[in-house]
Design a protein around this motif. Sequence first.
Motif, PDB file in Angstrom:
ATOM      1  N   TYR A  88       0.822  -1.205   0.000  1.00 43.79           N
ATOM      2  CA  TYR A  88       0.000   0.000   0.000  1.00 43.79           C
ATOM      3  C   TYR A  88       0.854   1.252   0.000  1.00 43.79           C
ATOM      4  N   ALA A  89       0.330   2.285  -0.633  1.00 44.60           N
ATOM      5  CA  ALA A  89       0.939   3.597  -0.496  1.00 44.60           C
ATOM      6  C   ALA A  89       0.754   4.083   0.937  1.00 44.60           C
ATOM      7  N   ASP A  90       1.731   4.841   1.421  1.00 43.11           N
ATOM      8  CA  ASP A  90       1.652   5.332   2.794  1.00 43.11           C
ATOM      9  C   ASP A  90       0.396   6.171   3.029  1.00 43.11           C
ATOM     10  N   SER A  91      -0.039   6.893   2.017  1.00 38.14           N
ATOM     11  CA  SER A  91      -1.169   7.794   2.160  1.00 38.14           C
ATOM     12  C   SER A  91      -2.501   7.078   2.372  1.00 38.14           C
ATOM     13  N   VAL A  92      -2.571   5.800   2.027  1.00 40.00           N
ATOM     14  CA  VAL A  92      -3.822   5.059   2.165  1.00 40.00           C
ATOM     15  C   VAL A  92      -3.721   3.927   3.175  1.00 40.00           C
ATOM     16  N   LYS A  93      -2.552   3.721   3.719  1.00 42.16           N
ATOM     17  CA  LYS A  93      -2.328   2.640   4.680  1.00 42.16           C
ATOM     18  C   LYS A  93      -3.283   2.780   5.858  1.00 42.16           C
ATOM     19  N   GLY A  94      -3.967   1.702   6.187  1.00 38.34           N
ATOM     20  CA  GLY A  94      -4.906   1.707   7.287  1.00 38.34           C
ATOM     21  C   GLY A  94      -6.310   2.134   6.918  1.00 38.34           C
ATOM     22  N   ARG A  95      -6.480   2.704   5.733  1.00 37.20           N
ATOM     23  CA  ARG A  95      -7.799   3.146   5.282  1.00 37.20           C
ATOM     24  C   ARG A  95      -8.329   2.301   4.127  1.00 37.20           C
ATOM     25  N   PHE A  96      -7.432   1.890   3.235  1.00 33.16           N
ATOM     26  CA  PHE A  96      -7.818   1.111   2.062  1.00 33.16           C
ATOM     27  C   PHE A  96      -7.404  -0.345   2.242  1.00 33.16           C
ATOM     28  N   THR A  97      -8.172  -1.241   1.650  1.00 32.06           N
ATOM     29  CA  THR A  97      -7.860  -2.654   1.669  1.00 32.06           C
ATOM     30  C   THR A  97      -8.036  -3.241   0.278  1.00 32.06           C
ATOM     31  N   ILE A  98      -6.998  -3.893  -0.225  1.00 36.68           N
ATOM     32  CA  ILE A  98      -7.078  -4.548  -1.519  1.00 36.68           C
ATOM     33  C   ILE A  98      -7.282  -6.046  -1.303  1.00 36.68           C
ATOM     34  N   SER A  99      -8.091  -6.643  -2.143  1.00 33.32           N
ATOM     35  CA  SER A  99      -8.343  -8.074  -2.068  1.00 33.32           C
ATOM     36  C   SER A  99      -8.632  -8.596  -3.468  1.00 33.32           C
ATOM     37  N   ARG A 100      -8.682  -9.908  -3.601  1.00 34.40           N
ATOM     38  CA  ARG A 100      -8.948 -10.486  -4.911  1.00 34.40           C
ATOM     39  C   ARG A 100      -9.777 -11.747  -4.795  1.00 34.40           C
ATOM     40  N   ASP A 101     -10.501 -12.025  -5.858  1.00 32.54           N
ATOM     41  CA  ASP A 101     -11.271 -13.246  -6.007  1.00 32.54           C
ATOM     42  C   ASP A 101     -10.602 -14.015  -7.135  1.00 32.54           C
ATOM     43  N   ASN A 102      -9.856 -15.048  -6.793  1.00 30.76           N
ATOM     44  CA  ASN A 102      -9.093 -15.783  -7.794  1.00 30.76           C
ATOM     45  C   ASN A 102      -9.984 -16.547  -8.776  1.00 30.76           C
ATOM     46  N   VAL A 103     -11.135 -16.979  -8.316  1.00 24.07           N
ATOM     47  CA  VAL A 103     -12.043 -17.718  -9.185  1.00 24.07           C
ATOM     48  C   VAL A 103     -12.580 -16.818 -10.288  1.00 24.07           C
ATOM     49  N   ARG A 104     -12.932 -15.597  -9.933  1.00 26.23           N
ATOM     50  CA  ARG A 104     -13.499 -14.662 -10.890  1.00 26.23           C
ATOM     51  C   ARG A 104     -12.478 -13.697 -11.482  1.00 26.23           C
ATOM     52  N   ASN A 105     -11.207 -13.858 -11.118  1.00 26.39           N
ATOM     53  CA  ASN A 105     -10.145 -12.983 -11.615  1.00 26.39           C
ATOM     54  C   ASN A 105     -10.501 -11.514 -11.424  1.00 26.39           C
ATOM     55  N   THR A 106     -10.901 -11.201 -10.224  1.00 21.35           N
ATOM     56  CA  THR A 106     -11.355  -9.862  -9.890  1.00 21.35           C
ATOM     57  C   THR A 106     -10.570  -9.320  -8.703  1.00 21.35           C
ATOM     58  N   VAL A 107     -10.217  -8.052  -8.779  1.00 20.56           N
ATOM     59  CA  VAL A 107      -9.543  -7.386  -7.680  1.00 20.56           C
ATOM     60  C   VAL A 107     -10.446  -6.275  -7.157  1.00 20.56           C
ATOM     61  N   PHE A 108     -10.414  -6.069  -5.846  1.00 19.81           N
ATOM     62  CA  PHE A 108     -11.257  -5.081  -5.204  1.00 19.81           C
ATOM     63  C   PHE A 108     -10.400  -4.082  -4.432  1.00 19.81           C
ATOM     64  N   LEU A 109     -10.939  -2.903  -4.258  1.00 19.84           N
ATOM     65  CA  LEU A 109     -10.316  -1.905  -3.397  1.00 19.84           C
ATOM     66  C   LEU A 109     -11.390  -1.317  -2.503  1.00 19.84           C
ATOM     67  N   GLN A 110     -11.360  -1.689  -1.241  1.00 18.51           N
ATOM     68  CA  GLN A 110     -12.276  -1.129  -0.259  1.00 18.51           C
ATOM     69  C   GLN A 110     -11.651   0.137   0.300  1.00 18.51           C
ATOM     70  N   MET A 111     -12.326   1.257   0.125  1.00 16.60           N
ATOM     71  CA  MET A 111     -11.808   2.553   0.541  1.00 16.60           C
ATOM     72  C   MET A 111     -12.685   3.102   1.662  1.00 16.60           C
ATOM     73  N   ASN A 112     -12.106   3.231   2.833  1.00 14.28           N
ATOM     74  CA  ASN A 112     -12.802   3.761   3.995  1.00 14.28           C
ATOM     75  C   ASN A 112     -12.170   5.074   4.430  1.00 14.28           C
ATOM     76  N   SER A 113     -12.907   5.817   5.236  1.00 10.05           N
ATOM     77  CA  SER A 113     -12.425   7.101   5.757  1.00 10.05           C
ATOM     78  C   SER A 113     -11.862   7.974   4.650  1.00 10.05           C
ATOM     79  N   LEU A 114     -12.606   8.095   3.587  1.00  4.49           N
ATOM     80  CA  LEU A 114     -12.136   8.834   2.422  1.00  4.49           C
ATOM     81  C   LEU A 114     -11.938  10.310   2.734  1.00  4.49           C
ATOM     82  N   LYS A 115     -10.911  10.865   2.110  1.00  4.51           N
ATOM     83  CA  LYS A 115     -10.554  12.266   2.266  1.00  4.51           C
ATOM     84  C   LYS A 115     -10.644  12.974   0.919  1.00  4.51           C
ATOM     85  N   PRO A 116     -10.833  14.297   0.925  1.00  8.97           N
ATOM     86  CA  PRO A 116     -10.863  15.019  -0.350  1.00  8.97           C
ATOM     87  C   PRO A 116      -9.617  14.781  -1.197  1.00  8.97           C
ATOM     88  N   GLU A 117      -8.468  14.597  -0.575  1.00  6.51           N
ATOM     89  CA  GLU A 117      -7.244  14.356  -1.319  1.00  6.51           C
ATOM     90  C   GLU A 117      -7.203  12.988  -1.998  1.00  6.51           C
TER      91      GLU A 117
END
Length: 119
Positions: free
Chosen positions: A59-88
Amino acid sequence: QVQLVESGGGLVQAGGSLRLSCAASGSIFGIVAMGWYRQAPGKPRELVATITRAESTNYADSVKGRFTISRDNVRNTVFLQMNSLKPEDTAVYYCNTKRLLYGVEYDYWGQGTQVTVSS
């Protein structure tokens, strides 16, 4: 070739959450990593998060602790859960896939999805 289709972008207030999805299709054999990058107006594209075939993450330092990346290997899909979003965090978010063939690394990119965070 690999094709990437992104979804989940939109407008959200500061402190809110969004979940981005990216589905890979086509010649997916040899994919070793997937990830997310973003580009804000007037700024260069930067890495947000990556996940490898073995599901190790970075993770980039700016998103560490707020964003979570995950993947579904069966569906070849990657996700990005973004919490505590900031204007930046406002930027166009791009899905990326790295494919290793005969010792050569190839990059594939999605079309981008807009994420806008209001104050």
